[in-house]
Design an enzyme around this catalytic site. Structure first.
Site, short mmCIF file in Angstrom:
data_model
loop_
_atom_site.label_atom_id
_atom_site.label_comp_id
_atom_site.label_asym_id
_atom_site.label_seq_id
_atom_site.Cartn_x
_atom_site.Cartn_y
_atom_site.Cartn_z
N GLY A 1 -0.60 4.80 4.29
CA GLY A 1 -1.24 4.49 3.03
C GLY A 1 -2.72 4.22 3.28
N GLN B 1 -11.16 0.83 1.67
CA GLN B 1 -11.25 1.11 3.10
C GLN B 1 -12.21 2.24 3.43
OE1 GLN B 1 -6.76 1.11 3.60
NE2 GLN B 1 -7.43 0.29 5.57
N CYS C 1 -3.10 -1.59 10.37
CA CYS C 1 -4.01 -1.27 9.27
C CYS C 1 -5.12 -0.38 9.81
CB CYS C 1 -4.60 -2.57 8.72
SG CYS C 1 -5.79 -2.32 7.39
N LEU C 2 -5.48 0.64 9.05
CA LEU C 2 -6.55 1.54 9.51
C LEU C 2 -7.87 0.80 9.72
CD1 LEU C 2 -5.85 4.60 7.18
CD2 LEU C 2 -5.34 4.43 9.62
N HIS D 1 0.89 -4.21 1.05
CA HIS D 1 -0.27 -4.17 1.93
C HIS D 1 -1.47 -3.52 1.21
CE1 HIS D 1 -2.16 -3.64 6.06
NE2 HIS D 1 -2.87 -2.81 5.32
N GLU D 2 -1.21 -2.38 0.55
CA GLU D 2 -2.32 -1.70 -0.13
C GLU D 2 -2.82 -2.51 -1.32
OE1 GLU D 2 -3.66 0.43 1.51
OE2 GLU D 2 -2.02 1.07 2.78
N HIS E 1 -5.21 -5.03 -0.23
CA HIS E 1 -6.57 -4.52 0.02
C HIS E 1 -7.43 -4.62 -1.23
CE1 HIS E 1 -6.90 -3.05 4.06
NE2 HIS E 1 -5.77 -2.36 3.99
NI NI Z 1 -4.58 -1.64 5.59
#
Ligand code: NI
Length: 186
Positions: free
Chosen positions: A46, A51, A95-96, A137-138, A141
């Site tokens: 995702g 981000q 997480c990216l 999680h998203e 963000h």
């Molecule tokens: Ni993340």
């Protein structure tokens, strides 16, 4: 195709306030395409617009994670968690925006999310397991909440040190990709 740079912790852009999308125009379609390209290039399950430094309330989840048969990403615009529960689950998340960092996060096991797709059509999706976790999680963000906020002081310091080291070794280089077999990165 545009793979965008992912903003890494502790970049303050990850804490910026986000805003609802009001116009479902070509610029939004382009943002969605770029997010999809970036998510797939980096093996993320995702990705949220914040981000890549964009403040629209938008995130994507890999179609396979969302239980679809194809890998077309599911697009969430202006998402809200409308229900959550069915107990608590604890699992590791990456997480990216935190390459190489994995932390155990405690979350409600199941959620229902209401959102619009990239054309403005409202839909709901519910899920537990990986999907439930990715949705939460998203969604986090979009409120500026990050993995580093979900852990105790000792682990927080460890993450800060690790990210400092990551920046000193990797700034200006290509993004790290998820590896086969590594925990899910969202
Ligand atoms: Ni993340």
């Amino acid at each position: 195709m545009a793979v965008l740079d992912v903003v890494k912790y502790p970049d303050p852009r990850l804490r910026e306030p986000t805003f609802d999308v009001e116009v479902f125009d070509d610029a939004l379609q382009e943002l969605v395409r770029d997010l999809a390209d970036t998510m797939f290039a980096l093996n993320g399950a995702g990705i949220a617009a914040i981000q890549v430094g964009r403040l629209e309330r938008v995130f994507l989840i890999d179609g396979r994670v969302a239980g679809r048969n194809d890998d077309e990403p599911v697009v969430f615009v202006n998402p809200e968690i409308v229900e959550e529960g069915r107990g608590i689950s604890i699992s590791e998340e990456g997480c990216l925006s935190f390459p190489g960092v994995f932390v155990e996060v405690k979350r409600p096991r199941w959620v229902r999310v209401r959102a619009k797709d990239q054309h403005g059509q409202e839909f709901e999706i519910e899920g537990d397991g990986l999907l439930g976790r990715a949705l939460q999680h998203e969604h986090d963000h979009l409120t500026g909440r990050l993995l580093v906020d979900m852990v105790g002081l000792v682990k927080k310091e460890m993450i800060k040190r690790k990210m400092k080291r990551w920046h000193s070794e990797n700034d200006g280089e290509a993004d790290a990709r998820g590896d086969e077999g590594s925990p899910v990165i969202v």
